[in-house]
Motif scaffolding. Structure first.
Motif, short mmCIF file in Angstrom:
data_model
loop_
_atom_site.label_atom_id
_atom_site.label_comp_id
_atom_site.label_asym_id
_atom_site.label_seq_id
_atom_site.Cartn_x
_atom_site.Cartn_y
_atom_site.Cartn_z
N SER A 236 -10.96 15.22 -5.95
CA SER A 236 -9.49 15.23 -5.87
C SER A 236 -9.00 14.26 -4.80
CB SER A 236 -9.01 16.65 -5.57
OG SER A 236 -7.63 16.68 -5.37
N ARG A 237 -9.66 14.29 -3.62
CA ARG A 237 -9.25 13.36 -2.56
C ARG A 237 -9.49 11.91 -2.97
NH1 ARG A 237 -11.58 16.52 2.85
NH2 ARG A 237 -10.13 18.30 2.72
N ILE A 238 -10.61 11.67 -3.63
CA ILE A 238 -10.90 10.30 -4.09
C ILE A 238 -9.83 9.85 -5.08
CG2 ILE A 238 -12.51 8.93 -5.45
CD1 ILE A 238 -14.79 10.48 -4.20
N ASN A 239 -9.47 10.74 -5.96
CA ASN A 239 -8.44 10.39 -6.94
C ASN A 239 -7.10 10.12 -6.27
OD1 ASN A 239 -10.30 10.73 -8.99
ND2 ASN A 239 -9.69 12.83 -9.44
N ILE A 240 -6.76 10.95 -5.26
CA ILE A 240 -5.50 10.74 -4.53
C ILE A 240 -5.52 9.40 -3.80
CG2 ILE A 240 -4.07 11.60 -2.64
CD1 ILE A 240 -4.86 14.43 -3.46
N ALA A 241 -6.67 9.11 -3.12
CA ALA A 241 -6.79 7.83 -2.41
C ALA A 241 -6.71 6.65 -3.37
CB ALA A 241 -8.10 7.79 -1.62
N GLU A 242 -7.39 6.78 -4.51
CA GLU A 242 -7.32 5.71 -5.50
C GLU A 242 -5.89 5.52 -6.00
OE1 GLU A 242 -9.46 3.58 -6.68
OE2 GLU A 242 -11.22 4.25 -5.56
N GLY A 243 -5.21 6.65 -6.20
CA GLY A 243 -3.82 6.55 -6.63
C GLY A 243 -2.94 5.87 -5.61
N GLU A 244 -3.12 6.24 -4.31
CA GLU A 244 -2.33 5.60 -3.26
C GLU A 244 -2.66 4.11 -3.16
OE1 GLU A 244 -3.15 7.82 0.23
OE2 GLU A 244 -1.89 9.55 -0.34
N LYS A 245 -3.94 3.80 -3.28
CA LYS A 245 -4.34 2.38 -3.23
C LYS A 245 -3.69 1.59 -4.37
CE LYS A 245 -8.43 -0.54 -3.81
NZ LYS A 245 -9.90 -0.53 -4.03
N GLN A 246 -3.77 2.14 -5.56
CA GLN A 246 -3.15 1.46 -6.69
C GLN A 246 -1.63 1.35 -6.50
OE1 GLN A 246 -4.61 -0.03 -9.24
NE2 GLN A 246 -6.66 0.50 -8.48
N SER A 247 -1.05 2.40 -5.90
CA SER A 247 0.39 2.37 -5.66
C SER A 247 0.76 1.25 -4.68
CB SER A 247 0.86 3.72 -5.12
OG SER A 247 2.23 3.69 -4.80
N VAL A 248 -0.03 1.13 -3.57
CA VAL A 248 0.24 0.07 -2.59
C VAL A 248 0.07 -1.30 -3.21
CG1 VAL A 248 -0.58 -0.94 -0.43
CG2 VAL A 248 -0.33 1.53 -0.61
N ILE A 249 -1.00 -1.45 -4.00
CA ILE A 249 -1.25 -2.74 -4.65
C ILE A 249 -0.11 -3.10 -5.60
CG2 ILE A 249 -2.77 -3.92 -6.28
CD1 ILE A 249 -5.12 -2.41 -5.05
N LEU A 250 0.30 -2.11 -6.36
CA LEU A 250 1.39 -2.37 -7.30
C LEU A 250 2.69 -2.69 -6.57
CD1 LEU A 250 0.69 0.38 -9.99
CD2 LEU A 250 0.25 -2.07 -10.16
N GLN A 251 2.94 -1.98 -5.43
CA GLN A 251 4.15 -2.27 -4.65
C GLN A 251 4.11 -3.68 -4.07
OE1 GLN A 251 4.58 0.82 -1.73
NE2 GLN A 251 5.15 2.40 -3.24
N SER A 252 2.93 -4.06 -3.52
CA SER A 252 2.81 -5.42 -2.96
C SER A 252 2.98 -6.47 -4.05
CB SER A 252 1.46 -5.58 -2.27
OG SER A 252 0.40 -5.45 -3.22
N GLU A 253 2.37 -6.22 -5.21
CA GLU A 253 2.55 -7.17 -6.30
C GLU A 253 4.01 -7.24 -6.74
OE1 GLU A 253 -0.11 -6.00 -9.35
OE2 GLU A 253 -1.92 -6.75 -8.33
N ALA A 254 4.66 -6.06 -6.73
CA ALA A 254 6.07 -6.06 -7.10
C ALA A 254 6.91 -6.84 -6.07
CB ALA A 254 6.57 -4.61 -7.21
N GLN A 255 6.62 -6.65 -4.76
CA GLN A 255 7.34 -7.39 -3.73
C GLN A 255 7.08 -8.89 -3.85
OE1 GLN A 255 6.20 -5.69 0.02
NE2 GLN A 255 7.32 -3.76 -0.33
N ARG A 256 5.81 -9.23 -4.12
CA ARG A 256 5.50 -10.65 -4.29
C ARG A 256 6.27 -11.25 -5.46
NH1 ARG A 256 -0.41 -12.39 -6.11
NH2 ARG A 256 0.48 -11.51 -8.03
N GLU A 257 6.26 -10.54 -6.56
CA GLU A 257 7.00 -11.03 -7.72
C GLU A 257 8.49 -11.13 -7.40
OE1 GLU A 257 5.91 -12.11 -10.56
OE2 GLU A 257 3.79 -11.77 -10.08
N GLN A 258 8.96 -10.14 -6.62
CA GLN A 258 10.37 -10.15 -6.25
C GLN A 258 10.70 -11.37 -5.38
OE1 GLN A 258 11.59 -6.70 -4.12
NE2 GLN A 258 13.77 -7.26 -4.06
#
Length: 350
Positions: A236-258
């Motif tokens: 469960s913790r691994i899944n949460i960490a993976e989710g947060e990591k993917q969220s940060v990556i997606l946010q950074s990619e979104a900011q970059r695109e922005q």
């Protein structure tokens, strides 16, 4: 006298003696009947597989299927009668043994055995045997059923003594095969009996061992439950960490695109403004060239803008720059027009 004679006979005769105790006189016929019954009861014990008395010699006999009759002539083995019709010589021939060729189950009584880790077990089993040589089964051993039963018990003790309790419980099939092989090594060659299979029916450990086994099973299950729970928490913790990591990556990619989109938009805006300014200047220049008196109109416009901007200095800053010739407004305007003319000449030369 009758009571003393019957006391050594079978239990049925003892019960009969009790019923006859109240009779004072017994007829000779009754006494002869009792003696005849007693003599028949003391006849040689039948084989384990025999359910009836030995057949009598009536010259012609019919042997049942899956049955072998052993015939002795004048006390010596003569032949084995196969199923079907058989002819016997009166007085000389005698049917001594009757062996069944069917598979039979022999119950092995409960016995105690000690394992290699000093645990006392109580076991019983079932032995499946079949007569393959009626001659050896009749003359090779006094009672092959009893002999095989004892051999099975001793072999079982020997095999269990070389195994631990856990091995006995887990490798029951291997234990059965070892006992079966050991019995066949002795019974098949010497007694004419084949052991088809041996099955341990019940294993009864002591109560304290059972309690310990139950506690062990409970502890093992608790251990498995804790392991599964910890693995679930970890996953469960691994899944949460993976989710947060993917969220940060997606946010950074979104900011970059922005930012890329914003930069591209700003660049596009600057280009459009520059194109518009250039187009406006080109039209202004073209209008100045094509319009009569355009240069004078531009000079007048520059002088007006010069005066307007100079007037703003006192409003936007505490520092005021005053020309030395402020009183001569004409010269002041003329200086502004000269600036425009000089700039125009420079551009013309280029």
């Amino acid at each position: 006298m009758l009571k003393r004679y019957l006391a050594t006979s079978r239990p049925e005769l003892q019960a009969f003696a009790g019923r006859m105790a109240g009779v004072r006189a017994i007829s000779p016929l009754t006494l002869n009947a009792v003696r005849s019954f007693s003599n028949n009861s003391t006849a040689p014990s039948l084989s384990f597989f025999q359910r009836e008395r030995l057949p009598a010699n009536t010259v012609i006999r019919f042997v049942p299927q899956q049955t072998a009759w052993i015939v002795e002539r004048m006390g010596k083995f003569n032949r084995i009668l196969p199923p079907g019709i058989a002819f016997l010589i009166p007085v000389l021939d005698k049917i001594t043994y009757v062996q069944s060729l069917k598979e039979n189950a022999v119950e092995i009584p409960s016995q105690n055995a000690i394992t290699a880790d000093n645990v006392s077990l109580e076991l019983d089993g079932i032995l499946y045997i079949r007569v393959i040589d009626p001659y050896k089964a009749s003359y090779g051993v006094q009672d092959f059923q009893f002999a095989i039963s004892q051999l099975a018990q001793t072999t079982m003790r020997s095999e269990i003594g070389s195994m631990t309790l856990d091995a006995v419980l887990k490798e029951r099939q291997q234990l059965n095969q070892n006992i079966n092989r050991a019995i066949n090594e002795a019974a098949r060659e010497h007694w004419g009996v084949e052991c088809l299979r041996y099955e341990i029916r019940d294993i009864h450990p002591p109560q304290n061992v059972l309690d310990a086994m139950h506690r062990q099973v409970s502890a093992e299950r608790s251990k498995r439950a804790e392991i599964l729970e910890s693995e679930g928490t970890r996953q469960s913790r691994i899944n949460i960490a993976e989710g947060e990591k993917q969220s940060v990556i997606l946010q950074s990619e979104a900011q970059r695109e922005q930012q890329i989109n914003a930069a591209q938009g700003e660049a596009q805006s600057i280009l459009l403004k520059a194109d518009a300014t250039a187009l406006g200047l080109a039209k202004v220049a073209q209008a100045i060239k094509e319009t009569p008196g355009g240069d004078k109109a531009v000079s007048l416009q520059v002088a007006q803008e010069y005066v307007k901007e100079f007037g703003k200095l006192a409003k936007e800053s505490n520092t005021v720059v005053i020309p030395s010739n402020l009183g001569d407004m004409g010269n002041w305007m003329a200086s502004g027009l000269s600036i425009y003319e000089n700039l125009n000449k420079t551009i013309t030369k280029k």
